[in-house]
Design a protein around this motif. Structure first.
Motif, PDB file in Angstrom:
ATOM      1  N   TYR A  40       0.823  -1.203   0.000  1.00 46.96           N
ATOM      2  CA  TYR A  40       0.000   0.000   0.000  1.00 46.96           C
ATOM      3  C   TYR A  40       0.862   1.260   0.000  1.00 46.96           C
ATOM      4  N   VAL A  41       1.942   1.247   0.775  1.00 46.92           N
ATOM      5  CA  VAL A  41       2.798   2.431   0.873  1.00 46.92           C
ATOM      6  C   VAL A  41       3.338   2.834  -0.500  1.00 46.92           C
ATOM      7  N   GLU A  42       3.506   1.863  -1.390  1.00 50.36           N
ATOM      8  CA  GLU A  42       3.985   2.180  -2.734  1.00 50.36           C
ATOM      9  C   GLU A  42       2.982   3.029  -3.516  1.00 50.36           C
ATOM     10  N   LEU A  43       1.722   3.037  -3.093  1.00 54.49           N
ATOM     11  CA  LEU A  43       0.692   3.832  -3.771  1.00 54.49           C
ATOM     12  C   LEU A  43       0.661   5.277  -3.286  1.00 54.49           C
ATOM     13  N   VAL A  44       1.152   5.501  -2.076  1.00 49.44           N
ATOM     14  CA  VAL A  44       0.959   6.789  -1.407  1.00 49.44           C
ATOM     15  C   VAL A  44       1.650   7.913  -2.180  1.00 49.44           C
ATOM     16  N   GLY A  45       0.883   8.961  -2.449  1.00 49.96           N
ATOM     17  CA  GLY A  45       1.405  10.124  -3.158  1.00 49.96           C
ATOM     18  C   GLY A  45       1.150  10.104  -4.649  1.00 49.96           C
ATOM     19  N   CYS A 160       7.740  30.290  -1.299  1.00 55.55           N
ATOM     20  CA  CYS A 160       6.736  29.339  -0.808  1.00 55.55           C
ATOM     21  C   CYS A 160       7.414  28.197  -0.059  1.00 55.55           C
ATOM     22  N   ILE A 161       6.632  27.532   0.765  1.00 55.49           N
ATOM     23  CA  ILE A 161       7.100  26.350   1.471  1.00 55.49           C
ATOM     24  C   ILE A 161       6.061  25.248   1.273  1.00 55.49           C
ATOM     25  N   ALA A 162       6.517  24.012   1.171  1.00 55.38           N
ATOM     26  CA  ALA A 162       5.604  22.885   0.961  1.00 55.38           C
ATOM     27  C   ALA A 162       5.669  21.940   2.151  1.00 55.38           C
ATOM     28  N   PHE A 163       4.535  21.270   2.410  1.00 56.84           N
ATOM     29  CA  PHE A 163       4.437  20.292   3.481  1.00 56.84           C
ATOM     30  C   PHE A 163       4.003  18.964   2.878  1.00 56.84           C
ATOM     31  N   GLU A 164       4.779  17.910   3.139  1.00 60.91           N
ATOM     32  CA  GLU A 164       4.514  16.592   2.568  1.00 60.91           C
ATOM     33  C   GLU A 164       4.745  15.501   3.598  1.00 60.91           C
ATOM     34  N   ASP A 165       4.032  14.388   3.440  1.00 61.30           N
ATOM     35  CA  ASP A 165       4.265  13.226   4.290  1.00 61.30           C
ATOM     36  C   ASP A 165       4.931  12.090   3.545  1.00 61.30           C
ATOM     37  N   SER A 166       4.756  12.017   2.234  1.00 59.22           N
ATOM     38  CA  SER A 166       5.203  10.845   1.478  1.00 59.22           C
ATOM     39  C   SER A 166       6.532  11.081   0.777  1.00 59.22           C
ATOM     40  N   VAL A 181       8.981  20.771   4.090  1.00 59.76           N
ATOM     41  CA  VAL A 181       8.917  20.236   5.445  1.00 59.76           C
ATOM     42  C   VAL A 181       8.248  18.870   5.347  1.00 59.76           C
ATOM     43  N   VAL A 182       8.949  17.834   5.761  1.00 58.86           N
ATOM     44  CA  VAL A 182       8.434  16.471   5.681  1.00 58.86           C
ATOM     45  C   VAL A 182       7.905  16.058   7.050  1.00 58.86           C
ATOM     46  N   VAL A 183       6.640  15.606   7.058  1.00 58.58           N
ATOM     47  CA  VAL A 183       5.997  15.104   8.276  1.00 58.58           C
ATOM     48  C   VAL A 183       5.635  13.648   8.001  1.00 58.58           C
ATOM     49  N   PRO A 184       6.511  12.701   8.333  1.00 57.31           N
ATOM     50  CA  PRO A 184       6.283  11.298   7.950  1.00 57.31           C
ATOM     51  C   PRO A 184       4.985  10.734   8.512  1.00 57.31           C
ATOM     52  N   ARG A 187       5.597   5.967   6.425  1.00 58.45           N
ATOM     53  CA  ARG A 187       6.981   5.555   6.215  1.00 58.45           C
ATOM     54  C   ARG A 187       7.918   6.736   6.409  1.00 58.45           C
ATOM     55  N   GLN A 188       9.059   6.481   6.999  1.00 59.62           N
ATOM     56  CA  GLN A 188      10.065   7.511   7.180  1.00 59.62           C
ATOM     57  C   GLN A 188      10.693   7.863   5.829  1.00 59.62           C
ATOM     58  N   PRO A 189      11.108   9.112   5.647  1.00 59.22           N
ATOM     59  CA  PRO A 189      11.708   9.505   4.373  1.00 59.22           C
ATOM     60  C   PRO A 189      13.070   8.858   4.160  1.00 59.22           C
ATOM     61  N   SER A 190      13.434   8.721   2.902  1.00 60.01           N
ATOM     62  CA  SER A 190      14.740   8.173   2.548  1.00 60.01           C
ATOM     63  C   SER A 190      15.835   9.170   2.911  1.00 60.01           C
ATOM     64  N   GLU A 191      17.076   8.690   2.884  1.00 61.17           N
ATOM     65  CA  GLU A 191      18.206   9.588   3.142  1.00 61.17           C
ATOM     66  C   GLU A 191      18.285  10.669   2.070  1.00 61.17           C
ATOM     67  N   LEU A 192      17.895  10.324   0.840  1.00 63.59           N
ATOM     68  CA  LEU A 192      17.890  11.315  -0.240  1.00 63.59           C
ATOM     69  C   LEU A 192      16.956  12.468   0.090  1.00 63.59           C
ATOM     70  N   VAL A 193      15.732  12.151   0.503  1.00 56.98           N
ATOM     71  CA  VAL A 193      14.771  13.198   0.845  1.00 56.98           C
ATOM     72  C   VAL A 193      15.231  13.959   2.087  1.00 56.98           C
ATOM     73  N   ARG A 194      15.718  13.245   3.085  1.00 56.33           N
ATOM     74  CA  ARG A 194      16.220  13.926   4.291  1.00 56.33           C
ATOM     75  C   ARG A 194      17.329  14.925   3.948  1.00 56.33           C
ATOM     76  N   GLY A 195      18.162  14.541   2.998  1.00 54.69           N
ATOM     77  CA  GLY A 195      19.273  15.406   2.624  1.00 54.69           C
ATOM     78  C   GLY A 195      18.855  16.666   1.899  1.00 54.69           C
ATOM     79  N   HIS A 196      17.692  16.633   1.250  1.00 53.76           N
ATOM     80  CA  HIS A 196      17.218  17.785   0.484  1.00 53.76           C
ATOM     81  C   HIS A 196      16.049  18.516   1.137  1.00 53.76           C
ATOM     82  N   ALA A 197      15.460  17.933   2.166  1.00 54.19           N
ATOM     83  CA  ALA A 197      14.321  18.568   2.833  1.00 54.19           C
ATOM     84  C   ALA A 197      14.773  19.769   3.651  1.00 54.19           C
ATOM     85  N   HIS A 198      13.887  20.743   3.769  1.00 55.64           N
ATOM     86  CA  HIS A 198      14.151  21.893   4.640  1.00 55.64           C
ATOM     87  C   HIS A 198      14.219  21.429   6.086  1.00 55.64           C
TER      88      HIS A 198
END
Length: 222
Positions: A40-45, A160-166, A181-184, A187-198
């Motif tokens: 299911y998580v593969e569908l999210v977003g 602008c700023i964006a808020f995402e969970d996926s 801004v990532v609010v998991p 699933r927790q974000p990947s290292e790639l997303v963590r590295g680029h997230a505000h």
């Protein structure tokens, strides 16, 4: 200076993903298929067209997909397809409204789902613009939905700023040049997303608490 905030909806503003996931798992089980959280998580977003194709592959056939969708809709009918707001969602929208920051939604969900869910949680009127996955041909992680949201706002990404969970949503916002801004949620974000997230935060309430504290310090300094 931030002039606008763009929010994803499911799993970010509204606590819907877990309910929908459980409905999918139960509906699949009713026809003898084991469907997992990982699937299911593969569908999210994803936009509807993309998630439909992927879920059909996961379930093995178009017939299985249609049966699971029927079971899911019956499951969701029990709650009128309405879900609670996530922690801090309404308070953050109120805070931004008071600060004169424009709020908008960029959700992969179909427009009727967006308006229904936001209306029934009482927050639709906080948003000046709503952008749906139905309005783009390429869904997240492509930046198209966020680029369209920026076009509607008439603002550049750096204002602008964006808020995402996926994962896919965060990738889309990053690709559009937004601070994210990532609010998991599931699933927790990947290292790639963590590295680029505000920033990665536990909840919208945590983000709000931080900014209310900053606003309080600024008032005291004056």
């Amino acid at each position: 200076m931030i002039k606008a905030a763009i929010f994803d909806m499911d799993g970010l503003l509204i606590d819907s993903e877990r309910v929908i996931m459980q409905g999918c798992i139960q509906a699949a089980a009713s026809i003898g298929i084991t469907y997992t959280q990982a699937e299911y998580v593969e569908l999210v977003g994803r936009i509807w067209a993309d998630s439909t194709r992927l879920m059909t592959q996961q379930l093995g056939s178009e017939e299985n997909f249609q049966q699971v969708m029927q079971g899911l809709n019956a499951y969701l009918d029990a709650c009128n397809h309405v879900f609670p707001l996530k922690s801090g969602a309404q308070a953050l929208l109120q805070f931004y409204q008071a600060q004169g920051i424009i709020c908008s939604v960029a959700s992969s969900s179909p427009m009727p789902h967006i308006t229904h869910r936001l209306t029934h949680t009482g927050v639709l009127d906080y948003f000046s613009h709503v952008t749906s996955g139905q309005e783009v041909t390429r869904g997240k992680p492509h930046p198209d939905i966020y680029l369209l949201a920026l076009q509607k706002l008439g603002l550049p990404a750096d204002e602008c700023i964006a808020f995402e969970d996926s994962e896919l949503g965060a990738q889309a916002a990053i690709a559009a040049g937004l601070r994210v801004v990532v609010v998991p949620d599931l699933r927790q974000p990947s290292e790639l997303v963590r590295g680029h997230a505000h920033q990665v935060v536990e909840s919208l309430q945590h983000w709000l608490d931080h900014h209310e504290a900053l606003a309080g310090c600024a008032i005291q300094a004056e």
